[in-house]
Write a protein that holds these residues in place. Structure first.
Motif, PDB file in Angstrom:
ATOM      1  N   ALA A  19      13.300  18.981  31.030  1.00  0.00           N
ATOM      2  CA  ALA A  19      13.171  20.136  30.135  1.00  0.00           C
ATOM      3  C   ALA A  19      13.404  21.435  30.902  1.00  0.00           C
ATOM      4  O   ALA A  19      14.066  22.356  30.402  1.00  0.00           O
ATOM      5  CB  ALA A  19      11.790  20.140  29.489  1.00  0.00           C
ATOM      6  N   TRP A  20      12.864  21.515  32.112  1.00  0.00           N
ATOM      7  CA  TRP A  20      13.053  22.722  32.931  1.00  0.00           C
ATOM      8  C   TRP A  20      14.521  22.906  33.287  1.00  0.00           C
ATOM      9  O   TRP A  20      15.055  24.016  33.238  1.00  0.00           O
ATOM     10  CB  TRP A  20      12.219  22.617  34.201  1.00  0.00           C
ATOM     11  N   LEU A  21      15.187  21.794  33.645  1.00  0.00           N
ATOM     12  CA  LEU A  21      16.594  21.871  34.005  1.00  0.00           C
ATOM     13  C   LEU A  21      17.454  22.283  32.816  1.00  0.00           C
ATOM     14  O   LEU A  21      18.425  23.023  32.971  1.00  0.00           O
ATOM     15  CB  LEU A  21      17.069  20.525  34.558  1.00  0.00           C
ATOM     16  N   VAL A  26      21.116  26.140  34.277  1.00  0.00           N
ATOM     17  CA  VAL A  26      22.347  26.921  34.362  1.00  0.00           C
ATOM     18  C   VAL A  26      22.175  28.084  35.333  1.00  0.00           C
ATOM     19  O   VAL A  26      23.098  28.422  36.095  1.00  0.00           O
ATOM     20  CB  VAL A  26      22.763  27.419  32.967  1.00  0.00           C
ATOM     21  N   TYR A  27      20.993  28.689  35.345  1.00  0.00           N
ATOM     22  CA  TYR A  27      20.744  29.803  36.265  1.00  0.00           C
ATOM     23  C   TYR A  27      20.649  29.295  37.705  1.00  0.00           C
ATOM     24  O   TYR A  27      21.130  29.952  38.640  1.00  0.00           O
ATOM     25  CB  TYR A  27      19.462  30.536  35.871  1.00  0.00           C
ATOM     26  N   LEU A  28      20.038  28.128  37.890  1.00  0.00           N
ATOM     27  CA  LEU A  28      19.961  27.526  39.218  1.00  0.00           C
ATOM     28  C   LEU A  28      21.360  27.193  39.727  1.00  0.00           C
ATOM     29  O   LEU A  28      21.703  27.483  40.880  1.00  0.00           O
ATOM     30  CB  LEU A  28      19.101  26.265  39.168  1.00  0.00           C
ATOM     31  N   GLY A  29      22.171  26.573  38.859  1.00  0.00           N
ATOM     32  CA  GLY A  29      23.534  26.237  39.245  1.00  0.00           C
ATOM     33  C   GLY A  29      24.353  27.470  39.591  1.00  0.00           C
ATOM     34  O   GLY A  29      25.131  27.474  40.553  1.00  0.00           O
ATOM     35  N   VAL A 260      26.848  24.484  25.770  1.00  0.00           N
ATOM     36  CA  VAL A 260      26.026  23.308  26.075  1.00  0.00           C
ATOM     37  C   VAL A 260      25.353  23.450  27.434  1.00  0.00           C
ATOM     38  O   VAL A 260      24.161  23.167  27.592  1.00  0.00           O
ATOM     39  CB  VAL A 260      26.891  22.030  26.023  1.00  0.00           C
ATOM     40  N   VAL A 261      26.107  23.914  28.430  1.00  0.00           N
ATOM     41  CA  VAL A 261      25.533  24.121  29.754  1.00  0.00           C
ATOM     42  C   VAL A 261      24.435  25.177  29.697  1.00  0.00           C
ATOM     43  O   VAL A 261      23.434  25.095  30.430  1.00  0.00           O
ATOM     44  CB  VAL A 261      26.637  24.537  30.754  1.00  0.00           C
ATOM     45  N   GLY A 262      24.582  26.145  28.800  1.00  0.00           N
ATOM     46  CA  GLY A 262      23.589  27.201  28.662  1.00  0.00           C
ATOM     47  C   GLY A 262      22.305  26.776  27.982  1.00  0.00           C
ATOM     48  O   GLY A 262      21.376  27.592  27.855  1.00  0.00           O
TER      49      GLY A 262
END
Length: 321
Positions: A19-21, A26-29, A260-262
């Motif tokens: 859930a966190w990911l 996206v921000y971590l990536g 989707v990535v967002g």
């Protein structure tokens, strides 16, 4: 008993991580990719490079905003690339009357395309993927009928829009940012936005609650069409040329990827505009990174596919909770 409790704890931790990911991955990536480029990409940290990335991502982001609205209703809009092509054809035909009129005509063309898509979905009951697929094919054909070949765009205002800026920030990026703010406000703070999310969460429940489901669906696809037309206008200004045969090719895939990535799930009911912005920037930066390190364009498509699979998997896992 202890083993059962331990197993439940591990599963809870796993779901929490997924859930966190989904929400912040996206921000971590994006942070990891930025750090990689700062350390290993020559001339990455420069005003000119940042300006180039902002200019290139702007049309993708504008299209992705409309795609996010459609996906929020548990739909999709595959016609956005064709609408961009239609937009550039209309801009070329009407630019002689002034850029503002050309923009209005292009937006009207996008609105008509969205109205056709929305009517098929809301009133005829056609699945969104089928309804928009028809315009994806036919829309580009119409664009090529209007403008059969590439045509240079010669207009001072368009040139200024495509290459100018304020305090080093490109006009294209400013327009995209303003549209993102407006879309985010619409989703979070307006009745239309709340109705959109309710329809995506459960269309039968929304109908039983008396919401104007058909009207909202039509408006969603009209918004998507208008935003795609604006993106076509911006891309035309950046390229200083109208080329309906290639402009917007595969744009629907880039937009879906960004959404989707967002963190916006394909099952509808949620729209993450901030995540969509970050997703568009992530995809653009990933493409630029591969190019700067002399990898072939095929690797860009493979990388995007991997990112999509990971994002969809995260959404699927969260849906099991």
């Amino acid at each position: 008993m202890t083993e059962l409790a331990l197993g439940k704890g591990i599963m809870a931790d796993r779901h929490a991580l997924v859930a966190w990911l989904q929400r912040y991955g996206v921000y971590l990536g994006l942070a990891v990719l930025l750090l990689f480029n700062v350390l290993f990409t020559d001339h990455f940290v420069s005003g000119e490079n940042f300006r180039t990335q902002a200019v290139q991502v702007s049309p993708v982001l504008v299209v992705a905003l409309g795609m996010a609205l459609a996906i929020g209703t548990e739909g999709i809009d595959l016609s956005v690339g064709a609408v961009m092509a239609l937009s550039t054809s209309l801009v070329s035909l009407y630019l002689g009357y002034g850029p503002w009129l050309a923009l209005v005509v292009a937006m009207a063309g996008g609105a008509v395309a969205g109205l056709a898509n929305g009517s098929l979905v809301a009133f005829v009951g056609v699945q969104p993927i089928v309804a928009t697929l028809a315009l994806m094919v036919g829309g580009r054909g119409i664009a090529l009928v209007l403008l059969p070949q590439l045509k240079d765009v010669r207009d001072p205002a368009m040139e200024s829009l495509g290459s100018g800026g304020v305090a080093g920030v490109p006009y294209l990026a400013i327009v995209a940012a303003v549209l993102a703010l407006i879309t985010g406000f619409t989703v979070r703070r307006t009745t239309f936005g709340r109705q959109l999310l309710a329809i995506g969460d459960s269309r039968p429940a929304a109908q039983l609650a008396g919401l104007p489901v058909r009207r909202v669906l039509v408006l969603v696809y009209v918004c998507s069409g208008v935003l795609a037309a604006i993106a076509g206008f911006l891309a035309t200004a950046r390229l200083q040329a109208s080329d309906p045969s290639s402009l917007g090719n595969l744009m629907e895939l880039s937009a879906i990827t960004a959404v989707v990535v967002g963190g916006t799930p394909l099952t509808g009911g949620r729209v993450r505009i901030g995540g969509t912005v970050a997703g568009a920037v992530l995809i653009q930066l990933l493409t630029a990174t591969l190019i700067k390190h002399d990898l072939p364009s095929s690797w860009t498509q493979i990388a995007q596919a991997v990112v999509i699979v990971l994002a969809v998997y995260a959404a699927r896992e969260r849906g099991k909770r």
